[in-house]
Design a protein around this motif. Structure first.
Motif, short mmCIF file in Angstrom:
data_model
loop_
_atom_site.label_atom_id
_atom_site.label_comp_id
_atom_site.label_asym_id
_atom_site.label_seq_id
_atom_site.Cartn_x
_atom_site.Cartn_y
_atom_site.Cartn_z
N UNK A 1 41.00 48.12 46.36
CA UNK A 1 40.76 48.40 45.47
C UNK A 1 41.37 47.94 44.24
N UNK A 2 40.93 47.05 43.21
CA UNK A 2 41.73 47.07 42.27
C UNK A 2 41.62 48.38 40.82
N UNK A 3 42.38 48.39 40.00
CA UNK A 3 42.81 48.76 38.95
C UNK A 3 42.11 47.93 37.86
N UNK A 4 42.64 46.63 38.00
CA UNK A 4 42.72 45.84 36.84
C UNK A 4 42.32 44.39 37.03
N UNK A 5 41.47 43.94 36.39
CA UNK A 5 41.27 42.44 36.91
C UNK A 5 41.10 41.48 35.15
N UNK A 6 41.69 39.98 35.47
CA UNK A 6 42.04 39.34 33.73
C UNK A 6 41.50 38.37 34.78
N UNK A 7 40.46 38.07 33.48
CA UNK A 7 40.25 36.60 33.82
C UNK A 7 40.72 35.56 32.96
N UNK A 8 41.78 34.80 33.56
CA UNK A 8 42.54 34.07 33.28
C UNK A 8 42.42 32.40 31.99
N UNK A 9 41.04 32.16 33.39
CA UNK A 9 40.68 30.67 32.22
C UNK A 9 39.44 31.79 30.74
N UNK A 10 38.80 32.76 30.91
CA UNK A 10 37.98 33.49 29.68
C UNK A 10 40.06 33.72 28.61
#
Length: 254
Positions: free
Chosen positions: A108-117
């Protein structure tokens, strides 16, 4: 030239594995060459972030990512992170993502960051303020007289664009720095000082922005680091919370 070829070749392999993961017969073993070891990602010591490429099959509830060139994609539950508004930048297929996992529930993920965005030129506007007279107290108020000419007000109080270009190689270019500091000559107004960040990293769900300077051998040495949390990230809007303030940015078009 060899370094550039290696980076491009590695990315081609990654995209190919992501698109053809369903044809993997399971004979290959994971080599351990994760994205965190790829030259385009510099993972700091102590950072438990998982880096990977978003793959086909991802949706609002799960994120399918490829974390290794020779491995099958992993499936991560991002539903709670999305409900808690901790998915920053909806990943498209092929986007590089950084994932901070829940320490109690490993899938389960707590935080997801789209680096390309996240990468790109992010700016905000600042206005100058009246310069204090020499010897004046730091908390003394500086105000224009009521009869101050509008023509001078318009001339002196011009907005300036500040900001940062966040690059994929973990470097930062500061926007708004005067080429010659002597241009900031004594006068009626002065602009706020902007920090000259040169490096950035993801670190366990946070962003680290660092100021550096060259040592006697020409190497960049970190002299200070600020921690920021992403509060909001859309295609053209970014909101960061630092220890002492929040700052909103708009994406500058090229």
């Amino acid at each position: 030239m060899k370094r550039t070829f290696f980076i491009l070749f590695s990315l081609v392999l990654l995209f190919g594995a992501c698109g053809n993961s369903g044809n993997n017969n399971g004979d290959n073993q994971t080599s351990g060459d994760s994205l965190s070891q790829d030259p385009v990602v510099r993972q700091l010591e102590g950072d438990s972030t998982i880096y990977g490429l978003a793959c086909e099959g991802s949706n609002d509830s799960i994120l399918v990512i490829l974390t290794s060139i020779e491995s099958d994609p992993d499936t991560i539950d991002i539903l709670e992170a999305r409900i808690n508004r901790r998915v920053f930048g909806r990943p498209d297929i092929g986007d590089q993502v950084a994932i901070s996992m829940n320490p109690e529930r490993k899938s389960v993920a707590d935080i997801v960051i789209n680096i390309d965005r996240l990468k790109g030129e992010w700016c905000y506007q600042v206005m100058p303020h009246l310069r204090r007279r020499a010897g004046a107290a730091a908390d003394s108020a500086v105000q224009l007289p009521p009869d101050f000419p509008d023509s001078l007000r318009k001339k002196w109080f011009q907005p300036r664009e500040y900001g940062y270009e966040i690059r994929r190689d973990n470097t930062v270019r500061t926007i708004g720095i005067q080429r010659n500091e002597t241009e900031r000559q004594p006068g009626p107004v002065e602009y706020p000082v902007i920090k000259r960040y040169r490096q950035w990293h993801v670190y366990n769900g946070h962003l680290l922005f660092s100021e550096t300077r060259r040592d006697t051998l020409g190497h960049q040495q970190v002299i200070s680091t600020d921690t920021a949390d992403i509060m909001f990230l859309r295609h053209d809007t970014l909101q960061l919370r630092f220890a002492d303030h929040e700052q909103g940015y708009y994406r500058r078009s090229n």
